[in-house]
Enzyme design. Structure first.
Site, mmCIF file in Angstrom:
data_model
loop_
_atom_site.group_PDB
_atom_site.id
_atom_site.type_symbol
_atom_site.label_atom_id
_atom_site.label_comp_id
_atom_site.label_asym_id
_atom_site.label_seq_id
_atom_site.Cartn_x
_atom_site.Cartn_y
_atom_site.Cartn_z
ATOM 1 N N ARG A 105 0.870 -1.176 0.000
ATOM 2 C CA ARG A 105 0.000 0.000 0.000
ATOM 3 C C ARG A 105 0.905 1.224 0.000
ATOM 4 O O ARG A 105 1.654 1.452 0.958
ATOM 5 C CB ARG A 105 -0.911 0.020 1.230
ATOM 6 N N HIS A 132 -7.140 0.863 -6.904
ATOM 7 C CA HIS A 132 -7.479 0.315 -5.585
ATOM 8 C C HIS A 132 -8.296 -0.970 -5.781
ATOM 9 O O HIS A 132 -9.482 -1.031 -5.452
ATOM 10 C CB HIS A 132 -8.267 1.347 -4.785
ATOM 11 N N GLN A 135 -10.365 -2.836 -2.896
ATOM 12 C CA GLN A 135 -11.577 -2.099 -2.537
ATOM 13 C C GLN A 135 -12.708 -2.413 -3.502
ATOM 14 O O GLN A 135 -13.875 -2.520 -3.103
ATOM 15 C CB GLN A 135 -11.301 -0.594 -2.537
ATOM 16 N N ASP A 227 -16.076 9.747 -2.198
ATOM 17 C CA ASP A 227 -14.811 9.553 -1.505
ATOM 18 C C ASP A 227 -14.351 10.922 -1.005
ATOM 19 O O ASP A 227 -14.935 11.957 -1.375
ATOM 20 C CB ASP A 227 -13.780 8.937 -2.474
ATOM 21 N N CYS A 268 -15.693 4.511 0.660
ATOM 22 C CA CYS A 268 -14.607 3.597 1.022
ATOM 23 C C CYS A 268 -13.991 3.918 2.376
ATOM 24 O O CYS A 268 -13.226 3.099 2.906
ATOM 25 C CB CYS A 268 -13.543 3.571 -0.072
ATOM 26 N N ARG A 313 -14.122 -5.624 3.149
ATOM 27 C CA ARG A 313 -12.713 -5.586 2.786
ATOM 28 C C ARG A 313 -12.024 -6.867 3.261
ATOM 29 O O ARG A 313 -11.178 -7.432 2.563
ATOM 30 C CB ARG A 313 -12.010 -4.376 3.421
#
Length: 333
Positions: A105, A132, A135, A227, A268, A313
């Site tokens: 990440r 991503h 996600q 987001d 998210c 997740r």
């Protein structure tokens, strides 16, 4: 089919393969809820490389590894050089000789690509500035759980259309046959390269793609997604983004414009929906605002599935790890 493969971006996998991973995640969620062991990675060692801070990604990968019987090892920016004193390629070779899988990440997509090319073990992208993918699996898993399916549904992403979430939602929707609208001011709409990738994928699935600045485009939406307006590394842009994006705040008026009482809200996380963070308290002191990309009423409302999405997740990451490292029997998809 999956064994030994990396997940670096959504286009690494076909529509059928992504659909399998989503369904496998739903299955693994049921196993966990019923306390049925599923230690497909017993004895494996997993490196968790974090150049960026994290709550959900770190927690999900750690618990996923433990549930699967593996041993996770967290390596943060003070533990790994990330190209400062040792090249990413050299780091990849060292870690690949010690670990069975690597999660990364960080900032640059090129770093996760180098890790995969040089480590000779599966590498999973926990987030870069461009994509991503883990996600996405959680998101479309949540949509399927909530709405029964994602194919043919209309997802409207509202806000900064140039960030990794907008990129991933645009391309993944096109791959899966989801109708996708990116609703953003013209200056914050997706790069043309990303739009072209999505358009090519949509030819095979019938996904309809709209890029617009007109908030009336939310009409008929099945999913409203937003987001944060300022991504990690852009903390100096709050004033600019607030001025540009306040007309795109997801509030009760915007949700009402969908004309769909069953339209769900997704995010998210983390979200600036109240004053219970230092960042939002500072913004409130300066501007008087009590929320940014989404209001408290929508975030906590009956249409919100954000915490179901957050939990997923774990299950979707577990599906990726097990499928790519667990020597599972998986019928051809």
């Amino acid at each position: 089919m999956f064994q030994g493969r990396s997940l670096l971006k959504e286009i690494d996998f076909t529509q059928a393969e992504l659909a399998y991973l989503i369904d496998f995640a739903i299955h693994l969620k049921k196993l966990k809820q019923n306390n049925i062991p599923h230690a497909y990675l017993a004895g494996k060692n997993i490196a968790l490389l974090f150049e960026k801070t994290s709550t959900r990604t770190r927690a999900a990968f750690t618990v996923a590894a433990n549930d699967l019987g593996a041993h996770p090892e967290f390596l943060g920016p003070n533990d790994i050089q990330f190209g400062k004193k040792e090249s990413t390629a050299d780091t990849a070779k060292v870690l690949g000789s010690m670990f069975d899988g690597i999660q990364f990440r960080g900032f640059k997509q090129s770093d996760v690509e180098i890790l995969a090319a040089e480590s000779d073990v599966p590498v999973w992208n926990g987030l870069t500035d461009t994509w991503h993918p883990t996600q996405m699996l959680a998101d479309f898993m949540t949509i399927k759980e909530t709405l029964g399916d994602y194919v043919g549904k209309h997802l409207v992403y509202v806000g900064d259309g140039r960030n990794n979430m907008a990129n991933s939602l645009l391309v993944t929707s096109a791959i899966l046959g989801v109708h996708i609208t990116i609703l953003a001011p013209e200056a914050l709409q997706p790069d043309t390269d990303i739009q072209h990738i999505a358009a090519e994928k949509a030819k095979a699935t019938g996904s309809e793609i709209i890029i617009t600045a007109d908030t009336n485009a939310v009409k008929g939406a099945d999913i409203i997604y937003t987001d944060v307006w300022v991504s990690m590394g852009e903390e100096d842009k709050y004033d600019e983004r607030i001025n540009m994006l306040m007309p795109y705040q997801v509030n009760s008026d915007l949700l009402a414009k969908t004309d769909n009482p069953n339209c769900i809200f997704m995010h998210c996380l983390p979200a600036f929906h109240d004053l219970d963070t230092k960042t939002m308290a500072d913004i409130h002191h300066k501007t008087g605002l009590t929320a940014l990309e989404v209001t408290e009423a929508v975030f906590q409302g009956k249409n919100s599935v954000v915490f179901q999405e957050a939990e997923n997740r774990l299950h979707s990451i577990k599906a990726v790890m097990a499928a790519t490292l667990g020597n599972l029997f998986i019928p051809t998809v």
